[in-house]
Design an enzyme around this catalytic site. Structure first.
Site, PDB file in Angstrom:
ATOM      1  N   CYS A  78      10.478   8.259  -0.223  1.00  0.00           N
ATOM      2  CA  CYS A  78      11.692   8.338  -1.046  1.00  0.00           C
ATOM      3  C   CYS A  78      11.777   9.704  -1.737  1.00  0.00           C
ATOM      4  O   CYS A  78      11.969  10.704  -1.070  1.00  0.00           O
ATOM      5  CB  CYS A  78      11.761   7.163  -2.022  1.00  0.00           C
ATOM      6  SG  CYS A  78      13.396   6.985  -2.777  1.00  0.00           S
ATOM      7  N   HIS A 169      10.530   2.681   0.724  1.00  0.00           N
ATOM      8  CA  HIS A 169       9.318   2.432  -0.074  1.00  0.00           C
ATOM      9  C   HIS A 169       8.386   1.476   0.671  1.00  0.00           C
ATOM     10  O   HIS A 169       8.441   0.265   0.451  1.00  0.00           O
ATOM     11  CB  HIS A 169       9.697   1.800  -1.422  1.00  0.00           C
ATOM     12  CG  HIS A 169      10.348   2.752  -2.369  1.00  0.00           C
ATOM     13  ND1 HIS A 169       9.636   3.489  -3.286  1.00  0.00           N
ATOM     14  CD2 HIS A 169      11.646   3.098  -2.531  1.00  0.00           C
ATOM     15  CE1 HIS A 169      10.470   4.246  -3.983  1.00  0.00           C
ATOM     16  NE2 HIS A 169      11.692   4.034  -3.542  1.00  0.00           N
ATOM     17  N   GLU A 171       5.380   0.902   0.225  1.00  0.00           N
ATOM     18  CA  GLU A 171       4.375   0.306  -0.676  1.00  0.00           C
ATOM     19  C   GLU A 171       4.882  -0.950  -1.376  1.00  0.00           C
ATOM     20  O   GLU A 171       4.106  -1.667  -2.007  1.00  0.00           O
ATOM     21  CB  GLU A 171       3.923   1.352  -1.712  1.00  0.00           C
ATOM     22  CG  GLU A 171       4.894   1.635  -2.834  1.00  0.00           C
ATOM     23  CD  GLU A 171       6.117   2.486  -2.459  1.00  0.00           C
ATOM     24  OE1 GLU A 171       6.953   2.724  -3.349  1.00  0.00           O
ATOM     25  OE2 GLU A 171       6.242   2.910  -1.283  1.00  0.00           O
TER      26      GLU A 171
END
Length: 196
Positions: A78, A169, A171
């Protein structure tokens, strides 16, 4: 294997968790001396101009560039993708300017502030859920850049040698395949540098 996560802002803890889930050691980096001894570095999401201000405030811009110049892999997600890019639409200067890509900020429009999309990522696999939050995208990729994923004809993940970047994202889900892909690249870079 020791992976740093730039800890100035963004989803730092989630990246640490993903790295540890893949069996590597994670170190939160807030000072330049913490880059020593790392095998790779994650540049998390957040807000790119804020991250740049903090990078400047903590005197990290040159050490980060030197880290990359030493052949160490870096993974920008990002806002981290924006930090990696050599060109940013509407801006004269890049941040770290490491990868031969042009990136546009918040490019999915305000009404699509956040959404999820299923992606097929080259070298990673299908059915990867990308979480997009005020996401940028790669408008243009240089000749040496390998496009790994697109969404609605926009490039959302790419790799150039030791640099990996994505708009979303990874994660924020429990699918750690992209983190593992990065760790594999770190392992390759480590083996290559030990042969030099």
């Amino acid at each position: 294997m020791k992976i740093g996560v730039l800890g100035l802002q963004g989803a730092v803890r989630e990246h640490v968790r993903a790295i540890e889930a893949c069996g590597a050691e994670a170190v939160i980096v807030k000072k330049s001396e913490q880059l020593e001894g790392l095998d790779g570095l994650v540049l998390p999401g957040g807000e790119s101009t804020t991250x740049r201000r903090l990078i400047d405030r903590y005197g990290l811009x040159e050490p980060l560039k030197q880290f990359a110049a030493a052949g160490k892999p870096x993974f920008g997600t990002c806002a981290g993708l924006i930090l990696l890019a050599k060109r940013i639409v509407g801006y004269d200067e890049p941040h770290l300017g490491l990868x031969d890509i042009t990136v546009e900020r918040n490019s999915f429009g305000r009404q699509r502030e956040s959404f999820e999309a299923e992606l097929s990522i080259k070298g990673v696999g299908d059915g990867f859920v990308g979480v997009f939050i005020r996401a940028p995208h790669i408008v243009e990729a240089g000749d040496g850049v390998d496009v790994l994923a697109t969404y609605n004809d926009r490039i959302v993940a790419a790799r150039q040698g030791q640099f990996l970047g994505c708009s979303f994202h990874p994660e924020l889900t429990d699918d750690h395949r992209l983190x593992q892909y990065f760790l594999n690249x770190v392992k390759e870079a480590k083996x290559a540098s030990s042969l030099k």
